[in-house]
Scaffold this active site. Sequence first.
Site, mmCIF file in Angstrom:
data_model
loop_
_atom_site.group_PDB
_atom_site.id
_atom_site.type_symbol
_atom_site.label_atom_id
_atom_site.label_comp_id
_atom_site.label_asym_id
_atom_site.label_seq_id
_atom_site.Cartn_x
_atom_site.Cartn_y
_atom_site.Cartn_z
ATOM 1 N N SER A 118 41.861 65.330 24.307
ATOM 2 C CA SER A 118 41.026 65.122 25.491
ATOM 3 C C SER A 118 40.709 66.423 26.209
ATOM 4 O O SER A 118 39.951 66.418 27.179
ATOM 5 C CB SER A 118 41.738 64.164 26.460
ATOM 6 O OG SER A 118 43.039 64.633 26.751
ATOM 7 N N HIS A 139 36.631 62.378 20.607
ATOM 8 C CA HIS A 139 37.386 61.942 21.780
ATOM 9 C C HIS A 139 36.984 60.511 22.128
ATOM 10 O O HIS A 139 35.973 60.268 22.778
ATOM 11 C CB HIS A 139 37.126 62.884 22.958
ATOM 12 C CG HIS A 139 37.885 62.532 24.190
ATOM 13 N ND1 HIS A 139 37.436 62.837 25.458
ATOM 14 C CD2 HIS A 139 39.070 61.880 24.366
ATOM 15 C CE1 HIS A 139 38.295 62.397 26.349
ATOM 16 N NE2 HIS A 139 39.296 61.812 25.707
ATOM 17 N N GLU A 151 33.099 61.132 22.669
ATOM 18 C CA GLU A 151 32.683 62.519 22.848
ATOM 19 C C GLU A 151 32.876 63.228 21.514
ATOM 20 O O GLU A 151 33.995 63.307 21.010
ATOM 21 C CB GLU A 151 33.549 63.211 23.912
ATOM 22 C CG GLU A 151 32.984 63.205 25.296
ATOM 23 C CD GLU A 151 33.785 64.094 26.238
ATOM 24 O OE1 GLU A 151 33.169 64.850 26.986
ATOM 25 O OE2 GLU A 151 35.029 64.025 26.228
ATOM 26 N N ASN A 189 36.653 64.798 30.895
ATOM 27 C CA ASN A 189 37.824 65.183 31.679
ATOM 28 C C ASN A 189 37.566 66.368 32.606
ATOM 29 O O ASN A 189 38.262 66.533 33.604
ATOM 30 C CB ASN A 189 39.000 65.468 30.753
ATOM 31 C CG ASN A 189 39.645 64.167 30.298
ATOM 32 O OD1 ASN A 189 39.875 63.274 31.095
ATOM 33 N ND2 ASN A 189 39.924 64.060 29.011
#
Length: 297
Positions: A118, A139, A151, A189
């Site tokens: 992540s 991700h 992702e 994130n």
Amino acid sequence: MINVSVIGSGTMGNGIAHVFAQFGHKVSLVDINDKALERALDTIAKNLDRQLAKEKISPEQKEDTLKNITIFTDLEQGVKHADLVVEAATEKTALKLDIFNQLDQYSPKEAILATNTSSISITKIASATSRPKKVIGMHFMNPVPMMKLVEVIRGYKTSDETISQVMALSRGLEKTPVEVNDYPGFVANRVLMPMINEAIYSLHEGVAGVNEIDTVLKLGLAHPMGPLQLADFIGLDVCLSILKVLYEGFGNPKYAPCPLLVNMVEAGHKGIKSGEGFYTYKPERKELTVSERFLYK
């Protein structure tokens, strides 16, 4: 149909295995712990039962999905026939570099090596292999069977062919892949963790209580889950790890983890996984209950 090896059978690993198997791929689920693998298969079966109850899959699809998954405790055996490997181990750089070094040795040379990290640099992970063109980030979001986004992170040397293959595979899972470049935290994130960190600072500085902060975000900004509840769901240790990567990667104090978060993780209060974070979690209690330490006196 391809052969997919998933490394790690925790929350993300079993979810990734579930989805690939549900869409007809042969999955090798690899973990060093037999009991963890058994728990993973039990979790996958329960999640399939939920899909069955909602009529999203048929009984035959549930049976076929479980048949598509084989478990391994030996990494070499688990990846020797892989077309795609997806690593979903603990979010620790040294561990991932070691795993990718082994994957490079044991998996077929044409196999794509993906990581579900992540926040950790795909370029750095690729440096542990002799095939950086075939190393990529995938991700997935938690819970994997439900969340549509993947992702897809392009490392410095990731080839266009690898990107195209992974984008197509993701669409075949009925996901929406979004290509992003390799910078700390990527997109999800990099945006999410500062928000969670700021919510923790707001609690730490006495701006408002746990329930109040989460209610403001849910009702005021239409978030389905408040940031403190979401942090518990993700795992406070995971949040801390990602913030450290952001802080070290950018050198910007805005990413510095709140001292309250650091103390909670050091005390073993990691959210749902430990039974307590900003809220307390007990199997017999369905309602959301703020941890006693955060109740106004």
